[in-house]
Design a protein around this motif. Structure first.
Motif, PDB file in Angstrom:
ATOM      1  N   ARG A  77       0.842  -0.950   0.397  1.00 25.80           N
ATOM      2  CA  ARG A  77       0.275   0.201  -0.112  1.00 25.80           C
ATOM      3  C   ARG A  77       0.630   1.343  -0.206  1.00 25.80           C
ATOM      4  NH1 ARG A  77      -2.028  -0.032   6.304  1.00 25.80           N
ATOM      5  NH2 ARG A  77      -0.467  -0.695   7.620  1.00 25.80           N
ATOM      6  N   ALA A  78       0.467   2.277  -0.705  1.00 25.22           N
ATOM      7  CA  ALA A  78       1.535   3.764  -0.600  1.00 25.22           C
ATOM      8  C   ALA A  78       0.282   4.723  -0.532  1.00 25.22           C
ATOM      9  CB  ALA A  78       1.726   3.432  -2.445  1.00 25.22           C
ATOM     10  N   TYR A  79       1.508   5.355   0.037  1.00 27.23           N
ATOM     11  CA  TYR A  79       1.228   6.932   0.932  1.00 27.23           C
ATOM     12  C   TYR A  79       0.431   7.523  -1.155  1.00 27.23           C
ATOM     13  CZ  TYR A  79       2.563   6.978   5.246  1.00 27.23           C
ATOM     14  OH  TYR A  79       2.997   6.572   6.283  1.00 27.23           O
ATOM     15  N   GLN A  80       0.459   7.462  -2.480  1.00 25.72           N
ATOM     16  CA  GLN A  80       0.808   8.016  -3.315  1.00 25.72           C
ATOM     17  C   GLN A  80       0.289   7.090  -4.427  1.00 25.72           C
ATOM     18  OE1 GLN A  80      -1.795  10.368  -5.555  1.00 25.72           O
ATOM     19  NE2 GLN A  80      -0.539  12.038  -4.109  1.00 25.72           N
ATOM     20  N   TRP A  81      -0.923   7.138  -5.560  1.00 22.88           N
ATOM     21  CA  TRP A  81      -0.568   6.221  -6.572  1.00 22.88           C
ATOM     22  C   TRP A  81      -0.962   7.043  -7.589  1.00 22.88           C
ATOM     23  CZ3 TRP A  81       1.378   3.828 -10.526  1.00 22.88           C
ATOM     24  CH2 TRP A  81       0.478   3.475 -11.667  1.00 22.88           C
ATOM     25  N   ALA A  82      -0.099   7.673  -8.473  1.00 20.49           N
ATOM     26  CA  ALA A  82      -0.298   8.694  -9.345  1.00 20.49           C
ATOM     27  C   ALA A  82       0.245   8.126 -10.961  1.00 20.49           C
ATOM     28  CB  ALA A  82      -0.378   9.743  -9.032  1.00 20.49           C
ATOM     29  N   ASP A  83      -0.987   7.951 -11.716  1.00 27.28           N
ATOM     30  CA  ASP A  83      -0.516   7.003 -12.717  1.00 27.28           C
ATOM     31  C   ASP A  83      -0.797   8.750 -13.580  1.00 27.28           C
ATOM     32  OD1 ASP A  83      -0.462   5.449 -14.370  1.00 27.28           O
ATOM     33  OD2 ASP A  83      -2.017   4.381 -14.492  1.00 27.28           O
ATOM     34  N   GLY A  84       0.101   8.153 -14.787  1.00 28.41           N
ATOM     35  CA  GLY A  84       0.177   8.808 -16.127  1.00 28.41           C
ATOM     36  C   GLY A  84      -0.525   8.640 -17.730  1.00 28.41           C
ATOM     37  N   SER A  85       0.303   9.113 -18.421  1.00 29.20           N
ATOM     38  CA  SER A  85      -0.608   8.897 -19.721  1.00 29.20           C
ATOM     39  C   SER A  85       0.565   9.761 -20.289  1.00 29.20           C
ATOM     40  CB  SER A  85      -2.074   9.310 -20.034  1.00 29.20           C
ATOM     41  OG  SER A  85      -2.533   8.388 -20.881  1.00 29.20           O
ATOM     42  N   ALA A  86       1.382   8.709 -20.194  1.00 26.79           N
ATOM     43  CA  ALA A  86       3.067   9.715 -21.061  1.00 26.79           C
ATOM     44  C   ALA A  86       3.436   9.025 -22.492  1.00 26.79           C
ATOM     45  CB  ALA A  86       3.914   8.709 -20.406  1.00 26.79           C
ATOM     46  N   TYR A  87       2.248   8.028 -22.898  1.00 27.57           N
ATOM     47  CA  TYR A  87       2.194   7.596 -24.033  1.00 27.57           C
ATOM     48  C   TYR A  87       1.821   7.854 -24.957  1.00 27.57           C
ATOM     49  CZ  TYR A  87       6.579   4.553 -22.151  1.00 27.57           C
ATOM     50  OH  TYR A  87       6.825   4.116 -21.606  1.00 27.57           O
ATOM     51  N   VAL A  88       1.411   9.686 -25.446  1.00 24.07           N
ATOM     52  CA  VAL A  88       0.089  10.406 -26.162  1.00 24.07           C
ATOM     53  C   VAL A  88      -0.191   8.886 -26.884  1.00 24.07           C
ATOM     54  CG1 VAL A  88      -0.471  12.647 -27.080  1.00 24.07           C
ATOM     55  CG2 VAL A  88       0.668  11.885 -24.975  1.00 24.07           C
ATOM     56  N   ASN A  89       0.213   8.577 -27.867  1.00 24.88           N
ATOM     57  CA  ASN A  89       0.111   7.752 -29.120  1.00 24.88           C
ATOM     58  C   ASN A  89      -1.460   7.163 -28.141  1.00 24.88           C
ATOM     59  OD1 ASN A  89      -0.351   5.996 -31.394  1.00 24.88           O
ATOM     60  ND2 ASN A  89       0.833   4.674 -30.075  1.00 24.88           N
ATOM     61  N   HIS A  90      -1.210   6.578 -27.621  1.00 29.53           N
ATOM     62  CA  HIS A  90      -2.340   5.317 -26.058  1.00 29.53           C
ATOM     63  C   HIS A  90      -3.320   6.216 -26.167  1.00 29.53           C
ATOM     64  CE1 HIS A  90      -4.553   2.345 -24.321  1.00 29.53           C
ATOM     65  NE2 HIS A  90      -5.256   3.997 -23.303  1.00 29.53           N
ATOM     66  N   VAL A  91      -3.399   7.667 -26.309  1.00 27.04           N
ATOM     67  CA  VAL A  91      -4.505   8.712 -25.930  1.00 27.04           C
ATOM     68  C   VAL A  91      -4.900   8.647 -26.838  1.00 27.04           C
ATOM     69  CG1 VAL A  91      -5.369  10.571 -24.945  1.00 27.04           C
ATOM     70  CG2 VAL A  91      -3.185   9.436 -23.826  1.00 27.04           C
ATOM     71  N   GLU A  92      -4.437   9.338 -28.010  1.00 26.28           N
ATOM     72  CA  GLU A  92      -4.735   9.190 -29.554  1.00 26.28           C
ATOM     73  C   GLU A  92      -5.977   8.670 -30.308  1.00 26.28           C
ATOM     74  OE1 GLU A  92      -2.862  11.689 -33.632  1.00 26.28           O
ATOM     75  OE2 GLU A  92      -1.683  10.342 -32.605  1.00 26.28           O
ATOM     76  N   LEU A  93      -4.691   7.089 -29.943  1.00 23.53           N
ATOM     77  CA  LEU A  93      -6.116   6.483 -30.635  1.00 23.53           C
ATOM     78  C   LEU A  93      -7.509   6.072 -29.758  1.00 23.53           C
ATOM     79  CD1 LEU A  93      -3.118   3.447 -30.791  1.00 23.53           C
ATOM     80  CD2 LEU A  93      -4.573   4.633 -32.353  1.00 23.53           C
TER      81      LEU A  93
END
Length: 337
Positions: A77-93
């Motif tokens: 378990r962790a105090y913080q889990w922040a997930d990005g979307s660094a591979y913008v190709n994925h978002v674009e699709l």
């Protein structure tokens, strides 16, 4: 240095130092009982763990066989889990599949969401869900664990705060996402517990594959024993980890032990959508992406999301073919309340 957390019956497990070949480990409790305790005082604890690591390498301390199936996620378990979307190709699709234009700002302003961090799955624990209709999906990612990061940290300060690197299966429920996002308040039910690799490693363990912000190795994702994804993690990563960390710390400090994810590792092919591994491409790190491409090319998806009994394996190997982090390997099971 490679670190893991063994299941000893307690909530946060037992910190161990693991040999480079992942075959042996030695308890680190006299230095720090848990990984979070080590991160809380990293400047003092890390050098002692390094000495223990050297002692393990020279058989100078008691050791036991390291079994990946006995490991919890490095931070259960962790105090913080922040997930990005660094591979913008994925978002674009994703947006193309539903006929939406992607704002130009997505190429310059990182996407990031705050996930649940109170209960991470063990790397060999099943993914238990009540209904296949929820659209169960894996997302193969890389994550870093940071030391304390001050609010407003620069990218350089963020880079200096990276302590450990590991892999992630960010489980997603694709069937629940649209309705949740439609409320305008973000993910919750559609983002259940994630699982992390059996081992977290210090960046120096990656050698030249780590450039200070990206990992330049393929991420191996298998589905039911067959290659599903071999995307290059260092390619098409629009925002590196220091950029994601600085973005997360813009309006708040991040405490030691915060986990920052890369988002689904995704590659383009000749400027367009990638191809499956069996067609000569590098494949995909989640099922949603191949479904997006199928939708773009044929008008509808063909590949089903995960079903009960399916098994996902996520791993990364060095250039010599040796596993770096151990493997996340999970089978989807029906949850019985």
């Amino acid at each position: 240095m490679k670190l893991a957390t063994l299941n000893n019956g307690t909530r946060d497990g037992l910190l161990v130092v693991v040999s480079q070949d992942l075959t042996r480990c030695t308890e680190a409790a006299r230095i720090a009982p848990t990984l979070q305790a080590a991160l809380d005082d990293w400047a003092t604890v890390a050098p002692k763990l390094e000495v223990l690591c050297e002692s393990l390498a020279h058989d100078a301390v008691p050791s036991l066989r390291f079994h990946e199936h006995l490991a919890l996620s490095p931070l259960p378990r962790a105090y913080q889990w922040a997930d990005g979307s660094a591979y913008v190709n994925h978002v674009e699709l994703v947006r193309r599949a539903r006929g939406a234009e992607m704002p130009a700002s997505f190429w310059s302003d990182p996407l990031i969401y705050q996930g649940g961090s109170d209960s991470f799955l063990a790397p060999r624990a099943p993914i238990r869900m009540a209904d296949e209709a929820w659209g169960i999906d894996m997302e193969g990612e890389i994550a870093v664990i940071v030391d304390d990061v001050p609010m407003g940290a620069s990218v350089e300060e963020a880079a200096a705060a990276i302590r450990l690197v590991m892999l992630v299966n960010d489980v997603s429920l694709r069937g629940l996402i649209p309705a949740e996002l439609g409320k305008g308040f973000g993910f919750f039910q559609s983002k259940p517990s994630s699982a992390f690799s059996p081992v977290a490693v210090t960046p120096d363990e990656l050698g030249e594959a780590w450039d200070g912000g990206k990992v330049h190795l393929p991420l191996c994702v298998d589905l039911n024993g067959q290659p599903f994804g071999r995307a290059e993690a260092g390619v098409d990563m629009t925002f590196d980890f220091p950029t994601l960390i600085a973005h997360a710390a813009k309006t708040r400090p991040l405490c030691a032990g915060s986990v920052i994810g890369s988002g689904t590792v995704s590659n383009k092919l000749d400027g367009g959508p990638g191809k499956p591994v069996d067609q000569g491409g590098v494949g995909y790190s989640c099922i949603a992406e191949i479904r997006m491409i199928e939708t773009i090319e044929t008008g509808g998806p063909k590949t089903p999301f995960l079903r009960f009994g399916d098994t996902v394996r996520i791993e990364m190997r060095d250039k010599a073919g040796h596993s770096i982090f151990g493997a996340i390997e999970q089978t989807v099971e029906r949850h019985e309340h």
